[in-house]
Every structure is written in C-alpha cells, then in structure tokens.
Design an enzyme around this catalytic site. Sequence first.
Site, mmCIF file in Angstrom:
data_model
loop_
_atom_site.group_PDB
_atom_site.id
_atom_site.type_symbol
_atom_site.label_atom_id
_atom_site.label_comp_id
_atom_site.label_asym_id
_atom_site.label_seq_id
_atom_site.Cartn_x
_atom_site.Cartn_y
_atom_site.Cartn_z
ATOM 1 C CD GLU A 259 -2.840 1.304 2.314
ATOM 2 O OE1 GLU A 259 -2.705 2.259 3.102
ATOM 3 O OE2 GLU A 259 -3.696 0.412 2.442
ATOM 4 C CB CYS A 293 -1.722 6.446 1.972
ATOM 5 S SG CYS A 293 -2.213 5.278 3.202
ATOM 6 C CD GLU A 394 1.573 9.935 -0.374
ATOM 7 O OE1 GLU A 394 0.502 9.434 0.028
ATOM 8 O OE2 GLU A 394 2.635 9.300 -0.422
#
Length: 503
Positions: A259, A293, A394
């Site tokens: 992930e 996330c 990100e």
Amino acid sequence: MKTTVKALENSRQNLFIGGAFVAPASGNYIPSFDPTTGEPWYELAEADAADIDAAVRSAQTAFVNPAWRRMTQTDRGKLLQRLAQLVLEHADELAAIETRDNGKLIKEMRAQMRAMPDAYGYFAGMADKLLGDTIPVNKLDMLNFNLREAIGVVAMITPWNSPLMLLTGTLAPCLAIGNTVVIKPSEHASASTLALAELIVAAGFPPGVVNVVTGNGDSAGEALTRHSGIAKIVFTGSTATGRRIAQNAAANLIPCQMELGGKSPHVVFADVEMEHAVNGVVSGIFAAAGQSCVAGSRCFVEARIYDRFIEALVERTRRIRVGHPMQEDTDIGPLALSAQLSKVESYVASGVRQGARIAVGGKRPQSSDLTGGWYFEPTVMTDARNDMDFMSDEIFGPVVGVIPFSSEEEMTALANDTHYGLASGIWTKDIDRALRFARNVDAGTVWINTYRASSFMSANGGFKESGYGRRGGFDVMQEFSRVKNVVVDYSGTMQDPFVIRLR
C-alpha cells in the site's frame, strides 16, 4: 502492560525476538522524537543484520513448532480473541503512546484503538473458515482437491502515521491462517508496536510467532527485505521505498503486498449541500494533519459553484484549531517528523512559484504555545493545475489544491491524471453520475457522499503506483495463504505406464 507513556520517558526499548525483549547485537540505540516539542523522549534498539537473522530464524522455528503448527484453526481464533480483549483493556494506554510518538490526536487514537479489537475478532472468526475445494477430473476412482495453508514467515514493514491500525489489518489475518511474523515498525513510531508485543505474550501466542525488530530502514529494513527466510513482504509507505523493496523481494522470488502513495481526487458537483461537501473535503484532507495515504489532496469543484465553494472552504478552514494533540478541543496536531514539516513547506513554496495562490494557511502557526513543535497550518491553494509539483507528488501534509471543472468528462480526465490510484471521492445527488464516476475513476476505493469511511470487512488497496494486493475482508485471507493441490487415486491399482491399452 509495562510499556506506558511514563515508562517510555528517557528509556531504552529493546527488540522483541523469540517471545522476549533482547538488546541489539551492536548495543546501539537511536532516539524517537516527540513531535510536539522536537525533543527525544525514548531510545529504540537499532537492529542490524545479525538481529534480523535472529528474528527470522525465531519465526521459522515457531512456524514448524507443533505448539503453533499443530494448533487447530479454532484455537488460533481463540488466541486472537484473547488478544482483542487485551487491546481493548489497554486501548487508552496504546492511544496515549501513539499520540506521543507521532503527534496524532488523542481522540482519534482512542477511537482507533477501541475499534481494533473488532478487527481481531473478525479475523479470529475467519480462522476456521478458510476452505479448500474439490475439482472434477475425467477419471473414476480419483479425488482431486486443493488445500489452503499458511505460507511461512511474513515480513511486515509498517508506517509512522497509524502504526497499530495499519498493522492490524495484515497481522490479524496472517496469524489466523497460521503464519509467523517479523514486524519492522517505522523508526519514527515504534513504541506502540513494542507495547503490542507485550500483549501478544499475555494472550498466549507461542514464542517466535510474532517478532518485532526496530531500527532504520536502510539497515534493519534492508536486511529484512533481503533475507532468504522470508515468504512474503507486506509494506505500507512511499512508492519509492516500495520499488526498492519489490526489487529485494524479486531477488528471492517472493511476493509482496504494497500500500503505497496516493494523490486522491475529491470531486464536488453543484447539486450538493455546500456545508456537507465542505465538511467532507475538510475531513478528507485535514484529518490526521493530511498524513494519510488516502488524503483527498486534489479537489475538483464544478465551475458554477467554484467561487462560493472556495469561500466556504476557506471560512471553515480558518476555524480549524491547531494545537497540542492531547487536548480534546484540538483539530490538527503536529506533523510526525521534522523532515515532513520541511517537505510540506517546500511543496507549498513550489506551488506558489508555479502560479498557485494560498487562500488560507501556508505557514507554521505563530502561537507561542506551539513553538518547537512540528506544526503546519491547514492550507487551501487555488489557481492549481495537475502539472504543479504539489498537485502531482504526494505531500503527506495538510495541503489541498482546488481546480474548477465544467463537465463530467473533463472532471474524469482531471481525476485520473495522476500516477496514483489509491482512493477517490465524489459529492453529488445524482446517483447515475456517482456510479459512472465509480466505474471510470482509476482508484481502488471510491467514496460517494462521504470520505475516509473504512472497514476491515471490505477489501481495499491501490491501482497504478499506489501498490497492489488487497487488505480487509475475506480477500486478505487469500493473500496470506497458498494453494496446494492433492490428487488421490483410490482405485487400488496402478496401470503399467509402458502398456498402452486401447479402449
């Protein structure tokens, strides 16, 4: 549980190998910092290759130990139920430890810890429900069937943002099936995992079934992901680190479950209640100070309500209280790492250089009460574009960029214009439109008129550079088991292989 916040103060925390806490072979320890002050508050053992090897060997021994290997599935489930009860009993202590270690709100951590026992209970119930199957064959007097069995030693590398919650979703099913585990928590937030190790002992798991090794990723993490005794690697973290781990796994021909990063689109159409949508966007990006996330860091708003929405979003953002995470009225605590604070500041500055405008926030708070901590104001940036660095990379912080769109087709193209594919959200009263979005968006999770709603009973995971594999639901039981085919001839005879018989 001996490991409490008070007990951790100025202490040294050892490795957990073979059911006991042991000092690192090198004798080296590294500090863990309190994000509210920037000061160290305990030291954790720095594992080296020798410690990693000892932990893996301990897990290998436990895997074949009859005390674990011959334990019935139902009894494994009972152990998980005991662990669930212990986690519930110590939920407030575990929450306080995580808040001190990573700066997340105590009220959020309490909620997580009190929800975790349900996840352990859910997978405890799965322990004796992992079924094989029989396969029809074109021969009489022959039985062909598949068994599902444990795969061996699983390495789990967990992040600093929600260590125990993210560990639970893989640890619980892994143990329910009968695997053994070596956990390497983030060096920035290891304390709660070490506390959990104490509860694992108290629950009655045989020694070596769960091991915890702490230390830096470049040393302990690298040695663990390269070890030939590992059967599978579970990783939660950045895409860059995920690539490196996948390369190490490939050398040993073992699978991974990843992930990784996200840059999730959060879409708002004009037909929704403005207040509800604003609350959804605020929750999606500013909860956990954006250190999630699945954070909805790219917001797309239908053009005809864009100006009104920005006004409402800015007004709501101004009312968010940045403060100490142990205070019940705090909305956003500090970032977990000094380096993370610098990263967020850098991306905001880069967005301004590339033409974005800061509508609110964009800096460290000025309050003297927060001096020394790693705090950053919740930030809304307008005039954004997908090709800006802060919109394509990100950030992992409380920063959202907002872009207007005019049509559903344009919105879908903008939403999918990213290397990531972890999560997404849409606000609309038009269910047809919402379901078209769910079908067309490249994301492993789609939220409709909500955001960050999660359940251990549903499978989740990412597409594209957000990783692969699924966690949650029954799907995860397949992730941690392997299929073995068994063929039985019960005819009582065996034909001469060199005699051809014509029918």
